[in-house]
Design an enzyme around this catalytic site. Sequence first.
Site, PDB file in Angstrom:
ATOM      1  N   ASP A   7      36.022  69.524  29.422  1.00  0.00           N
ATOM      2  CA  ASP A   7      35.565  70.692  28.367  1.00  0.00           C
ATOM      3  C   ASP A   7      34.285  70.959  28.745  1.00  0.00           C
ATOM      4  O   ASP A   7      33.210  70.488  28.369  1.00  0.00           O
ATOM      5  CB  ASP A   7      35.740  70.636  26.829  1.00  0.00           C
ATOM      6  CG  ASP A   7      35.233  71.828  26.148  1.00  0.00           C
ATOM      7  OD1 ASP A   7      35.640  72.939  26.752  1.00  0.00           O
ATOM      8  OD2 ASP A   7      34.638  71.466  25.255  1.00  0.00           O
ATOM      9  N   GLU A  68      38.767  73.008  31.645  1.00  0.00           N
ATOM     10  CA  GLU A  68      39.220  74.317  30.991  1.00  0.00           C
ATOM     11  C   GLU A  68      38.602  75.356  31.865  1.00  0.00           C
ATOM     12  O   GLU A  68      37.447  75.396  32.390  1.00  0.00           O
ATOM     13  CB  GLU A  68      38.090  74.283  29.544  1.00  0.00           C
ATOM     14  CG  GLU A  68      38.524  75.543  28.830  1.00  0.00           C
ATOM     15  CD  GLU A  68      37.874  75.494  27.613  1.00  0.00           C
ATOM     16  OE1 GLU A  68      38.715  74.947  26.664  1.00  0.00           O
ATOM     17  OE2 GLU A  68      36.854  76.177  27.601  1.00  0.00           O
ATOM     18  N   ASP A 141      33.733  69.290  21.071  1.00  0.00           N
ATOM     19  CA  ASP A 141      33.922  69.213  22.679  1.00  0.00           C
ATOM     20  C   ASP A 141      34.802  67.963  23.059  1.00  0.00           C
ATOM     21  O   ASP A 141      35.417  67.881  23.974  1.00  0.00           O
ATOM     22  CB  ASP A 141      32.623  68.945  23.459  1.00  0.00           C
ATOM     23  CG  ASP A 141      31.797  70.326  22.948  1.00  0.00           C
ATOM     24  OD1 ASP A 141      31.711  71.218  23.519  1.00  0.00           O
ATOM     25  OD2 ASP A 141      30.990  69.833  21.680  1.00  0.00           O
TER      26      ASP A 141
END
Length: 184
Positions: A7, A68, A141
């Site tokens: 992430d 991501e 996160d």
Amino acid sequence: MRVMGVDPGLTRCGLSVIDGSRGRQIVALNVEVVRTAVDVPLPGRLLAISDVVEQWLDTYRPDVMAIERVFSQQNVSTVMGTAQVGGVVALAAAKRGVAVHFHTPSEVKAAVTGNGGAGKAQVTAMVTRILGLQAKPTPADAADALALAICHCWRAPMIARMAAAEAQAGGQRQRVGAKVKAAR
């Protein structure tokens, strides 16, 4: 299949590694959030994140990395930082021959919760449940990095089938094109 989920973020970058087997069996191996201080110049922050990512790649030797995909946000500087971190992470994987796949936030949410518009709390709750964790991964996160890895693990068979179908269609296009050219 060993999947490293990332992430990307300049202030907080979530990292995870999971092992997935047939079906939906998944085991979390590690999760961490790399933090960088806002008063450190950008190159130093990127280097700090890169160093940790490279250490993880060398330690865990994932088969694939799931990152991501950057999406449009109102804060341009946040988008730029996220994109830069994603690029540094993808480069580290590419240097080691690790395949990289990007997933949108809605793909990840849909894979993990069944709802592409799920909130962070729902994603965290489902990650906790899927992995059978005793406590929720924090901060968000960390949960997001785990969700990315889970998403890729579950989507990998479909991704492979799509790639095979595209390759087959490409071969068929070439054969048909050659026949048409020969008929002229």
